[in-house]
Structure formats: C-alpha cells, structure tokens
Design an enzyme around this catalytic site. Structure first.
Site, PDB file in Angstrom:
ATOM      1  N   LYS A  62     -39.203  27.350  11.478  1.00  0.00           N
ATOM      2  CA  LYS A  62     -38.680  26.776  12.722  1.00  0.00           C
ATOM      3  C   LYS A  62     -38.428  25.278  12.534  1.00  0.00           C
ATOM      4  O   LYS A  62     -38.895  24.684  11.558  1.00  0.00           O
ATOM      5  CB  LYS A  62     -39.662  27.030  13.879  1.00  0.00           C
ATOM      6  CG  LYS A  62     -40.086  28.489  14.011  1.00  0.00           C
ATOM      7  CD  LYS A  62     -38.896  29.405  14.245  1.00  0.00           C
ATOM      8  CE  LYS A  62     -39.276  30.856  14.470  1.00  0.00           C
ATOM      9  NZ  LYS A  62     -39.631  31.606  13.263  1.00  0.00           N
TER      10      LYS A  62
HETATM   11  C1  PLP Z   1     -37.732  35.783  17.769  1.00  0.00           C
HETATM   12  C2  PLP Z   1     -39.125  35.605  17.258  1.00  0.00           C
HETATM   13  N1  PLP Z   1     -40.172  35.937  18.030  1.00  0.00           N
HETATM   14  C3  PLP Z   1     -41.435  35.774  17.611  1.00  0.00           C
HETATM   15  C4  PLP Z   1     -41.720  35.245  16.374  1.00  0.00           C
HETATM   16  C5  PLP Z   1     -43.143  35.104  15.934  1.00  0.00           C
HETATM   17  O1  PLP Z   1     -43.494  33.767  15.753  1.00  0.00           O
HETATM   18  P1  PLP Z   1     -44.854  33.375  14.998  1.00  0.00           P
HETATM   19  O2  PLP Z   1     -44.595  33.514  13.536  1.00  0.00           O
HETATM   20  O3  PLP Z   1     -45.096  31.944  15.399  1.00  0.00           O
HETATM   21  O4  PLP Z   1     -45.913  34.278  15.498  1.00  0.00           O
HETATM   22  C6  PLP Z   1     -40.674  34.868  15.529  1.00  0.00           C
HETATM   23  C7  PLP Z   1     -40.935  34.321  14.194  1.00  0.00           C
HETATM   24  O5  PLP Z   1     -40.122  34.260  13.324  1.00  0.00           O
HETATM   25  C8  PLP Z   1     -39.331  35.049  15.973  1.00  0.00           C
HETATM   26  O6  PLP Z   1     -38.285  34.723  15.208  1.00  0.00           O
END
Ligand code: PLP
Length: 383
Positions: free
Chosen positions: A189
């Site tokens: 990110k």
């Molecule tokens: C659309 C979406 N939702 C949720 C997540 C989950 O994020 P995290 O890795 O911080 O748990 C991601 C991670 O890539 C994502 O792209």
C-alpha cells in the site's frame, strides 16, 4: 534495437521508507513503551484529521479492521454480506470470520468496482450489510450504494485497503461516505507500517466498541493502567481479540502520513505518464478516473483487450524475461477453493473477464523515468 535488460529486476512495487522512519522507530525503542500506546493514539488523531473523520481506531491489519467493523456493525452468524468476488481474499475471509456468508456480485468492466444494479439484485431477507471495495484505489460508487442501502436498511462498510488519499465527490475516502471505512498499511500500500490497519467512522459508539474489541474487550487499556497513580483492576465483559497495532508501527505511520501528499503526487504523475504513453497500444486499456473520483494509483492496473497480440500470462512472462516484474490484476475470490460453488457459475462474467485480462505494471515512489521508459519499450517490443 532491443532495450538493454537492467542489471536488477524492476519490482512491481517498493515501499518508500527512509531515515525519518528509522529515527521514529528508534525513538520508540528507546522510550520504553513499544506496544499500543501514545504513538498509536497520536497516529489515530492525525489519520482522522487527514481523511476528515471524527474517529480513527488503529488495528493490526485491514483484515482485522474489517472483522471488527462487521462485528461492531452488528453482523451475526447467518447474515449475508454483499461484496465483490473481484477483490483480495481478505474481503470475503473477514465476513466468514464474523460468521456470516459472503454473497458475490459482479463489477463494472470499466472501473472494476461493484455494479450497483448487481448489488440491488443480490439483496435478500438475510442481507445485513454491503462491503464495497475501492479497487486498487479507485473509489466505488458510494452514492448509489448508500442510496440502495438506506432503502433496504443495510449497513455499508468500505474496504478502503488500497484507497488512502483517494477522493470521492471531492472528499477523501474515509468519511463521511459510509458507516465505517477500513484501510491497510501493508507494504504494497502507499502508506505502510509493515503491517497495520485503521477503521474510520463518525459514530462514537462504533469507535468505542472497536477500541474495546481490539484489546480483549479490556475495560481499561494497558497504557491507562500504567499511567495511573492508583491501583486499577480491569474487567473483561465480552470475548475480544488481540488486534492491536504497536507504537513502533504507529511511529512509522506518523512519518509516512506527513509524506503522503508528496508520495501521492509522484504516483499520480507516473500514472499519467504511463496512461499517455500506453494510449498508442490499441489492445491495452489504461485505468480510468471519472469526474467523481480521484485515483491514488496504489497500483497501475491495465487490461488487455481481446485483440491483444499475446495473453496476459504470456505478457507477464515476457516482461519478467526482460527484467520487469508485474502481477496479475485483482483475483476472483469465487475461484478459490474455500469459496468455490456452482451457484456462482455464469453469474460473475465481468469478474471472470477482468481477473483473466488485467496486469499490474511497476509503479513505486522511487521509480525513475528511465525505468518507466524501459517498461514501455519492452511492451512495444513484445506487441
Ligand atoms: C481489497 C483488500 N482488502 C483487504 C486487504 C487486507 O489487508 P491487510 O493485508 O492489511 O490485512 C487487502 C490487502 O491487500 C486488499 O487489497
């Protein structure tokens, strides 16, 4: 003439961290308080200010943020939650963690975001919430989704994992577009804390419930007990979780937040440079931005048209042979074994098309013009 293959592979993404982040993390190490504490509280205040939210609650990831948002929003076992299949698997996993059932809907082929008509058709007596995803940073159609949700008495939660700094109708994603928005600080990110997440909301009750659930539903936080001159005995009034962010992560996040606008500016500039140069390829569709939405270009995702001289997977291989790392576009959750079911057959045609024909090209803060030109030259050579 063929472009010269670079000595090192051009990565698809690279986090932008430097001496300021290093210093901030060292300061926390020396402070004697490394778990959730004053830096987390400060990061929450600054993050809320940045997105324009009343409350921000930091947690260990976007997955845990989404889990707690669903629980705080009252999603219960047996409920249905509408979401796109075209998303990272965490979108559906958090619904299952809450005991509910994900109901996948199709997307709009041009934006890759959920199609509001499909959302409306998927509503049943068991639907409790709509979990809308801002695909790779492009805001989903929140006005239409909110209108449908209010007509049917449903909760709206934004999976804003990729959408820090993106704008919808002139306001930053985070508020006041829905009930809660959940962000990710994973290294893919734009703003990273290594791992980490944030929930933003205008609702104090929801914020307080999430604050409790993230730390075992403890009535008094570790920091408050530690800072008290009295003996404090805490209580635990429900089953909670350990979804805390540490002060080490928050210190890094505070520095990243200060650098965010500059990082966004660079990404948007590189993205517009890609889109301008890729316009000569009739078979490659660049990402779109509408008058309502401002993209943050968390990823630069292009789609191969049916007249492409090569398949998406072959293109990825050819680029890798030339030292350019890419990724497939967004996955389709309904194709993964925990979610495979005959009921999705033929119901998600745009999702199937988009997941098979999209490619993420390299884009990162420190990418040079020469590196970007090299990627484009490789595409020219392959086509
Ligand atoms: C659309 C979406 N939702 C949720 C997540 C989950 O994020 P995290 O890795 O911080 O748990 C991601 C991670 O890539 C994502 O792209």
């Amino acid at each position: 003439m063929s472009p010269t293959v670079p000595a090192k592979i051009i990565p698809v993404a690279r986090p932008s961290v430097g001496p300021q982040e290093e210093q901030a993390v060292c300061d926390v190490l020396r402070s004697g308080w490394v778990s959730q504490g004053p830096r987390v509280a400060e990061f929450e205040r600054e993050f809320a200010k940045y997105v324009g939210a009343t409350h921000a609650v930091a947690v260990s990831s976007c997955t845990t943020a989404l889990h707690l948002a669903l629980l705080a929003g009252g999603v219960k076992p047996g409920d249905e939650v509408i979401c796109p299949s075209l998303s990272f698997i965490a979108t559906a996993n958090c619904i299952v963690h809450a005991g509910a059932c994900p109901v996948f809907v199709d997307v709009d082929r041009s934006t890759y975001n959920v199609d509001p008509n499909c959302v409306e058709r998927a509503i049943t007596a068991r639907t409790r919430a709509i979990l809308t995803v801002h695909q790779v940073g492009l805001p989903s159609p929140l006005a239409e989704i909110s209108e449908i949700a209010s007509r049917h008495g449903l909760l709206v939660i934004e999976d804003a994992a990729c959408a820090i700094g993106s704008q919808y109708q002139g306001r930053r994603v985070g508020l006041p577009h829905s009930s809660m928005a959940c962000f990710s600080f994973h290294p893919r990110k734009i703003l990273t804390t290594g791992e980490g997440g944030m929930v933003t909301t205008a609702d104090e009750e929801l914020a307080n419930r999430i604050r409790g659930l993230r730390q075992h539903a403890m009535s008094v936080s570790d920091l408050a007990r530690h800072s008290s001159s009295q003996v404090v005995i805490e209580s635990y009034d429900e089953v909670g979780y350990n979804y805390r962010m540490t002060d080490l992560q928050a210190a890094m996040g505070l520095v990243q937040l200060k650098r965010l606008d500059e990082m966004l500016g660079r990404r948007r500039w590189l993205a517009s440079r890609y889109s301008e140069r890729l316009s000569r390829f009739e078979w490659l569709v660049p990402p779109m931005e509408s008058s309502e939405c401002r993209h943050n270009f968390q990823s630069y995702m292009a789609r191969l048209e049916s007249n492409a001289p090569i398949t998406r997977d072959e293109l990825m291989k050819e680029l890798l042979n030339r030292g350019v790392s890419t990724r497939r576009g967004i996955m389709a959750i309904h194709r993964e074994s925990p979610y495979r079911d005959e009921k999705w057959n033929g119901r998600l045609p745009q999702t199937d098309l988009v997941t098979d024909t999209t490619i993420v090209l390299p884009l990162f803060h420190t990418m040079t013009e020469e590196e970007q030109d090299y990627v484009i030259e490789c595409l020219e050579q392959i086509s």
